[in-house]
Scaffold this active site. Structure first.
Site, PDB file in Angstrom:
ATOM      1  N   HIS A  71     -25.723  30.851 -18.494  1.00 48.28           N
ATOM      2  CA  HIS A  71     -26.060  29.513 -18.504  1.00 48.28           C
ATOM      3  C   HIS A  71     -26.780  29.020 -16.952  1.00 48.28           C
ATOM      4  O   HIS A  71     -26.015  28.795 -16.183  1.00 48.28           O
ATOM      5  CB  HIS A  71     -24.747  28.639 -18.617  1.00 48.28           C
ATOM      6  N   ASP A  73     -23.018  35.695 -16.489  1.00 49.64           N
ATOM      7  CA  ASP A  73     -23.074  34.378 -17.037  1.00 49.64           C
ATOM      8  C   ASP A  73     -24.529  33.769 -17.275  1.00 49.64           C
ATOM      9  O   ASP A  73     -25.450  34.033 -16.333  1.00 49.64           O
ATOM     10  CB  ASP A  73     -22.439  33.323 -16.075  1.00 49.64           C
ATOM     11  N   TYR A 123     -14.140  27.600 -32.037  1.00 50.69           N
ATOM     12  CA  TYR A 123     -14.664  28.544 -31.345  1.00 50.69           C
ATOM     13  C   TYR A 123     -13.566  29.234 -30.353  1.00 50.69           C
ATOM     14  O   TYR A 123     -13.254  28.354 -29.540  1.00 50.69           O
ATOM     15  CB  TYR A 123     -15.976  28.090 -30.480  1.00 50.69           C
ATOM     16  N   LYS A 133     -27.474  33.565  -9.281  1.00 53.19           N
ATOM     17  CA  LYS A 133     -26.657  33.535 -10.267  1.00 53.19           C
ATOM     18  C   LYS A 133     -25.856  34.684 -10.499  1.00 53.19           C
ATOM     19  O   LYS A 133     -26.436  35.784 -11.129  1.00 53.19           O
ATOM     20  CB  LYS A 133     -27.223  33.168 -11.789  1.00 53.19           C
ATOM     21  N   TYR A 187     -28.807  24.649 -31.073  1.00 52.82           N
ATOM     22  CA  TYR A 187     -27.828  24.106 -30.424  1.00 52.82           C
ATOM     23  C   TYR A 187     -28.039  24.402 -28.874  1.00 52.82           C
ATOM     24  O   TYR A 187     -27.950  23.336 -28.230  1.00 52.82           O
ATOM     25  CB  TYR A 187     -26.724  25.019 -30.562  1.00 52.82           C
ATOM     26  N   HIS A 188     -28.086  25.519 -28.364  1.00 49.22           N
ATOM     27  CA  HIS A 188     -28.611  25.806 -26.939  1.00 49.22           C
ATOM     28  C   HIS A 188     -29.856  25.274 -26.633  1.00 49.22           C
ATOM     29  O   HIS A 188     -29.830  24.999 -25.269  1.00 49.22           O
ATOM     30  CB  HIS A 188     -28.496  27.209 -26.797  1.00 49.22           C
TER      31      HIS A 188
END
Lengths: 323, 668
Positions: free
Chosen positions: B545, B543, B24, B539, B178-179
C-alpha cells in the site's frame, strides 16, 4: 561535518588506495556548493589526477544511454552481475531525467537496478539532471573521474537520444547506446548525423526474435554506410535467462583496449573544466573566452598535465587577461 | 407491469433474496482463522471472504527473509495444502461460497482449494467462489504482484480457461475497481481503468481458449468495486459500469446471451475515507456507502463485505466486524429495500449522471487503448492515480472537501469507545510467526520429497512451454505437498521478477503559498547543509500500500527536496544501503500492514550496521499509540498516523529535524 574525515585530499587518498567506502562521502562533497566544499573538491580532484595517480585512473568509465523504456535498468542489473562475476567493482551514477521542478527532484531509478545490497563492491547513486535538459548532473563529471580511481567500472546512466550522448561522450571512455527493436529513431538520427556514432550499440529485447534480428541488420548496414563498421552491435535479452551480457562486456572491454585512453581522458578533463566554467560564468563567461569553440581550441593547446581545477583556474585567468 | 395501466407495480411479487454477506477475515494461522470463520457463519454470515497474509499473497514461505514480521498479520498464513485443509475444516465446500483475496498466487490458492474439496469428496464442478486474480490493479495500487506483466496475464488467462470448463461455477477473476479508488481514482478513472483492465484480460484469454468458449468466459468475469461516501454519484457509477459492460459484451465480444452480459460484482466499501479521529463516525460512512451498492435493484451487489469502524486504528476485532455484519443484516432483513423494483428506474437525474460519467469514461478508455491497452498503459494510469490522489489531499487540506472531524467540526467529547487506549484493536500473537516457521519446515521434512521435486519440475516445464495451461501442474504440485514459496519460486525462475512503476515522477507541482514557504525553508537549510536536503522514502517489508508514501514523496519534491523513492518491498538492508550510498539527510519509512514492531527495529539496526548513526528516521503507518511510544523509545524521531493528514506540517517537521540534527538555527 567533521573536517578530518571529509577532507578532500584524505578522501582522494582513500579513493587512490581503492577504498570503496569513500564513495558516498566523496559524492556528498562533490555535490556541495559551499565555497569551503569547493576548495575541498579541488583538493580531491587533484589527489585523483594523473599526476597523483601516476597515470590515468584505472577504472573504465562507461556511458550507458538510450531513450526511456528500452530496458536500460534491467540491462544494467545484468551487466553489474556480469562484471561482479568477473570480480570487478562497479559504481553506477544514475542520472535521473526528471527535471527539477520547484528545485526538488524525485529520484528512484536506482531501485530498478537490481543489486545485492550486501555487496560492498557495488555503489549506486542517483543524481538529478538539474535544469540541463537531458544532460548530466552538475557533479557527474567530477564523480566519474574521482570514482574511476577506486572502482574497476564506473557507469554513467543517462536517458535520452540526441543531446545527452554528446555530454556523456565528453566524460566516458566508452559510450554504449541502448535501443530496442522496432524504434526507428536511433537509425534515423544516425543516418542524419544528428547523433554521434556510439562506441557500442546495444539492441535490447533480443527475445523478440525476427524483429530483433531485423533491427540488428538495419543498424549494421547503417553503420557500414557511415563508414563505422568498427562499432560493435550487440543483442541482449533481459528476459530470463538473460542473453548477450557476456558478449556486451567483451565488446565494451574491446573498445577500451583499442582506445587511446590518455587522449580521451585528456579531452574529458578539458571538457569538464569548460563545463564547470560555463556553469559558473554562463554565456557571458564563454563570450569572454571568444566563444565555446575558441575556448575548446585554446584548451587543446594547454599543458596535458593540468588537472581539472588547474584548467578551470587557467580559464578564469584567461578571461581576466582578455577582459 | 400492472396489466391495467402503464405504471409499474411498486412492489415485487416476491421479496428479493439478499446478497451474499461476507466479512473479510483471517489472521494468524489456519486453525485460528477456521475458528473465526465458524463463529462468523453462526452469526448469519452467508459466505466466506479469506484474507491471506502478505507472504502468502506474494509467494513466500513463512521462513523466507522477506516474510519477517508479516506472517499472519493482515491475513492467514497458508503455506501448503495442510494449512488449507485446517482452514476449511468442518466447512462443507459444496455449500459454501468462498471469496479469496489472492492475486499473484491465485492459481496456487485455487489449486489448494480444489485439492481440499477433493479430499472432502466434493467434485470441482460444484465449487462456488471467487479468486480475485487481478494483477493490473496490483501494479497500480495494492502491490502484491510477483511476476512481470506478460507472464502474470498468462497465469490469469490460464486460470480462467481452466475454470470455465472444469470449475464452471467459479468466478476466476474479480476485476477490481476497489483499489483504484483507494489509490485516488475519480469515478471516471475508476470506470475507465477497470473496463480497460477487463478488456486486457479478455483479450489475453481469447488467445488461449477456443473462440466458442468466449461467451462463457465473458459470463464468468465479475468485478470487485468500491463505494465512497458520495453515494448518489457512486450509485450512478455502478449503473454506468453495468451499461458499459453490456455494450462491451455485445459489441467487442459478440456475447448473445443477455444473462452472460450482466454486470456482476461484489463490493467492499471505502476504507480511504475512514478516519482515525472520531472513529465512531465511520459507522455512518459505512452505512451510507452500503446504500450506494444496494439501493438500485438493477445494479445491486451480489456480495457485500463492509469494513469495520476502527480500521484506521489497527486490525479490527471479531466484535468490530460483527458490528458491520449487523449493518448488512438490518439493511437486508429489517428495511423494505428488497421489496421493490429498481427505485431509480426512470429518474432523469440518475440517467443524466450516468450519461455524463459514461461519456467521460469512454474518452479515457480511448486514451488507454491508444497507449496499447491497460498492460502497456500501466505507467500512464499509475501517474494519473497519483495525480488524482494529490488533488484529493490538497482539496482536503484547503478545506474545499469536507471531512467531518478532520477539517470541520473537529471538537469532540472524549470517546468512550476508545477510552481504554489500544485495547480496541486486534493484536496478532507474536508467537504465530515462529510457530509458522517451524511448522513449514516440519511439513517439508515429513512429505514425499521426490514427489514434490517431480511436480515442481513438471510445473517449470509447463510454465516454459507457453502453450500449456499451468493449472493441472499446479494442482498436482498442491496435492504433492509443495509449499506456496516453492510454487512461486519455480515460476519466478521461469518468468523473472518485476518492479511496478511508482507513478510519482509525473505528478505535477503544487502551486500553493504554504508550499512556497516550505520551499524557502528548504533552500535555507540546504544552503547551510552545503547541498540540497535529501530525503529517502522507504517501504520496508511486503506491504504494497504505497499511496501514502507516494504522496509524501511528491510533496517533499514540491517542497524542494531531493527525494529518493524506490517503490515497495524493500529489505532493511536495501534501505540501509540506499541511505548510505545516496547520502540522505533524513529517512521516512511507511508501513501499513501492522508489522512496524518487527520491521522498524530491523531497519534501525541495518542502518547502524551500515554506519548511519546521525540520520533521523520518521515512521508513518497504522500505528497504535502504545506502539508509537515504543518506536520513539527505539530511536524513531517521530511517528505519523492517519490522523496526521496535513502533509505540509509533516514537511515542516522533516525540515526541522534535519536542521536540528545539523545544528542549523531556526530562521530569524
Amino acid at each position: 561535518m567533521t573536517p578530518a574525515s571529509d577532507d578532500g585530499r584524505a578522501l582522494g587518498d582513500r579513493l587512490r588506495s581503492r577504498d570503496l567506502s569513500a564513495a558516498a562521502p566523496v559524492l556528498n562533497m562533490l555535490e556541495s556548493r559551499s565555497p569551503e566544499a569547493r576548495a575541498q573538491t579541488a583538493a580531491l580532484l587533484h589527489a585523483v589526477s594523473p599526476a597523483s595517480v601516476g597515470g590515468e585512473a584505472p577504472g573504465h568509465v562507461v556511458g550507458v544511454t538510450g531513450p526511456p523504456g528500452v530496458g536500460k535498468s534491467s540491462l544494467l542489473s545484468h551487466l553489474v552481475e556480469g562484471w561482479r562475476g568477473r570480480g570487478r567493482s562497479v559504481a553506477v551514477l544514475a542520472v535521473d531525467p526528471s527535471s527539477r521542478r520547484s528545485g526538488g527532484a524525485l529520484l528512484g531509478d536506482r531501485a530498478r537496478i537490481d543489486v545485492d545490497p550486501a555487496d560492498r563492491a557495488v555503489f549506486v547513486r542517483s543524481m538529478a539532471a538539474g535544469n540541463r535538459l537531458g544532460g548530466l548532473a552538475p557533479s557527474t563529471r567530477a564523480a566519474a573521474s574521482a570514482l574511476a580511481a577506486a572502482f574497476d567500472v564506473v557507469v554513467i546512466e543517462t536517458v535520452g537520444v540526441g543531446q545527452s550522448e554528446t555530454e556523456v561522450a565528453d566524460v566516458a571512455d566508452t559510450v554504449a547506446v541502448v535501443v530496442q527493436p522496432g524504434s526507428g529513431d536511433v537509425l534515423q538520427f544516425l543516418k542524419a548525423g544528428i547523433m554521434e556514432i556510439p562506441d557500442v550499440l546495444v539492441v535490447t529485447k533480443a527475445d523478440l526474435g525476427r524483429v530483433a534480428t531485423r533491427a540488428l541488420s538495419d543498424l549494421r548496414s547503417a553503420l557500414r554506410a557511415l563508414g563505422a563498421q568498427d562499432t560493435a552491435v550487440v543483442a541482449v535479452s533481459s528476459v530470463s535467462p538473460p542473453a548477450g551480457i557476456d558478449d556486451l562486456i567483451d565488446a565494451l572491454d574491446a573498445h577500451r583496449q583499442s582506445l587511446d585512453l590518455p587522449a580521451r581522458r585528456l579531452r574529458a578533463r578539458r571538457m569538464h573544466a569548460l563545463a564547470d566554467f560555463s556553469a559558473e560564468h554562463g554565456e557571458r563567461g564563454l563570450r569572454a573566452l571568444g566563444g565555446r569553440r575558441a575556448a575548446e581550441k585554446w584548451l587543446a593547446e594547454q599543458d596535458p598535465g593540468l588537472d581539472v581545477p588547474a584548467l578551470e583556474e587557467a580559464l578564469g585567468e584567461r578571461t581576466a587577461q582578455r577582459g | 407491469m400492472d396489466p391495467m395501466s402503464d405504471t409499474p407495480l411498486p412492489r415485487l411479487s416476491e421479496r428479493d433474496r439478499p446478497w451474499l454477506m461476507r466479512t473479510y477475515a483471517g489472521h494468524s494461522d489456519a486453525k485460528r482463522s477456521n475458528e473465526l470463520y465458524r463463529r462468523n457463519l453462526e452469526k448469519g454470515q452467508t459466505g466466506l471472504s479469506v484474507a491471506f497474509d502478505l507472504p502468502t499473497q506474494t509467494g513466500y514461505d513463512p521462513d523466507h527473509e522477506l516474510a519477517n514480521g508479516e506472517v499472519g498479520k493482515v491475513g492467514v498464513s497458508i503455506a501448503h495444502v495442510g494449512d488449507m485443509r485446517t482452514l476449511l475444516d468442518g466447512i462443507p465446500l459444496d455449500q459454501m461460497n468462498t471469496s479469496m483475496t489472492i492475486n499473484a498466487t491465485a492459481a496456487w490458492l485455487l489449486a489448494l482449494y480444489v485439492v481440499v474439496a477433493e479430499e472432502q469428496g466434493v467434485p470441482q464442478d460444484r465449487l462456488q467462489g471467487t479468486t480475485q486474480n487481478d494483477i493490473l490493479k496490483e501494479y497500480l495500487s495494492r502491490g502484491t504482484y510477483a511476476f512481470p506483466p506478460g507472464p502474470s496475464m498468462r497465469l490469469i488467462a490460464d486460470t480462467i480457461a481452466y475454470t470455465v470448463t472444469q470449475v464452471p461455477k467459479w468466478n476466476p477473476i474479480n476485476i477490481c475497481s476497489y483499489h483504484l479508488q483507494e489509490a485516488g481514482a475519480t469515478p471516471v478513472q475508476e470506470i475507465a481503468f477497470t473496463m480497460s483492465n477487463a478488456i486486457a484480460v479478455l483479450d489475453a484469454v481469447r488467445e488461449r481458449v477456443p473462440e466458442e468458449l468466449m461467451e462463457d468466459v465473458f459470463g464468468r468475469i465479475s468485478f470487485f468495486v468500491n463505494a465512497g461516501v458520495r453515494f448518489v454519484e457512486e450509485h450512478a457509477k455502478l449503473r454506468a459500469m453495468a451499461q458499459l459492460w453490456d455494450e462491451l459484451g455485445r459489441e467487442r465480444y459478440g456475447v448473445q446471451d443477455d444473462k452472460k452480459r450482466r454486470f456482476r460484482y461484489g463490493v467492499q466499501v471505502n476504507s480511504l475515507g475512514l478516519t482515525e479521529v472520531q472513529p465512531e463516525n465511520n459507522v455512518y460512512r459505512i452505512a451510507l456507502e452500503a446504500l450506494a451498492v444496494t439501493l438500485g435493484r438493477g445494479t445491486r451487489a451480489r456480495a457485500v463485505q463492509l469494513p469495520a469502524w476502527n480500521e484506521a486504528l489497527g486490525l479490527p476485532r471479531p466484535w468490530d466486524q460483527q458490528w458491520s455484519l449487523r449493518l448488512q443484516q438490518i439493511l437486508a432483513y429489517e428495511t423494505d429495500l428488497l421489496e421493490y423494483p429498481d427505485i431509480f428506474e426512470g429518474s432523469k437525474v440518475m440517467d443524466a449522471l450516468v450519461t455524463e460519467l459514461l461519456s467521460a469514461a469512454k474518452e479515457e478508455m480511448t486514451h488507454v487503448a491508444e497507449l496499447g491497452g491497460a498492460v502497456d498503459g500501466v505507467d500512464y494510469m499509475k501517474g494519473a492515480l497519483v495525480e488524482s490522489q494529490r488533488e484529493r489531499f490538497s482539496r482536503i487540506e484547503a478545506g474545499e472537501q469536507t471531512v467531518v472531524g478532520i477539517n470541520r467540526f473537529t471538537s469532540s467529547e472524549p470517546s468512550p469507545l476508545t477510552a481504554d487506549g489500544d485495547a480496541g484493536i486486534l493484536v496478532v500473537d507474536s508467537r504465530v510467526e515462529a510457530e509458522q516457521r517451524e511448522a513449514v519446515s516440519r511439513w517439508r521434512s515429513e512429505r514425499d520429497q521426490a514427489g514434490v521435486d517431480a511436480a515442481l519440475k513438471e510445473l517449470a516445464r509447463v510454465a516454459r512451454s507457453d502453450e500449456e495451461n499451468v493449472m493441472p501442474a499446479t494442482i498436482t504440485a498442491a496435492r504433492a505437498g509443495a509449499t506456496t514459496g516453492e510454487w512461486a519460486q519455480t515460476l519466478r525462475e521461469v518468468f523473472g521478477e518485476y518492479r511496478a512503476p511508482t507513478g510519482v515522477g509525473e505528478a505535477a507541482a503544487l502551486p500553493s503559498e504554504e508550499v512556497a514557504e516550505l520551499r524557502e525553508e528548504v533552500e535555507r537549510v540546504s544552503d547551510a547543509l552545503g547541498r540540497r536536503l535529501k530525503f529517502l522514502v522507504g517501504k520496508p517489508g511486503l506491504d504494497g500500500h504505497s499511496n501514502g508514501a507516494e504522496q509524501i514523496a511528491v510533496r517533499a519534491r514540491d517542497a524542494g527536496m531531493d527525494v529518493v523513492y524506490e517503490g515497495i518491498r524493500l529489505t532493511p538492508s536495501q534501505i540501509a544501503t540506499s541511505a548510505a550510498q545516496e547520502g540522505v539527510h533524513i529517512i521516512g519509512l511507511s508501513i501499513l500492514s501492522g508489522s512496524h514492531r518487527e520491521l522498524i527495529p530491523t531497519v534501525l539496526k541495518a542502518l547502524r550496521d551500515a554506519g548511519i548513526e546521525d540520520v533521523p528516521v520518521v515512521v508513518g503507518g497504522i500505528i497504535p499509540e502504545a506502539d508509537a511510544a515504543w518506536l520513539r523509545e527505539a530511536g524513531v524521531a517521530s511517528v505519523y498516523t492517519p490522523k496526521d493528514w496535513d502533509l505540509n506540517r509533516m514537511m515542516r517537521d522533516i525540515i526541522e529535524l534535519v536542521a536540528a540534527r545539523h545544528g542549523i538555527a531556526a530562521p530569524a
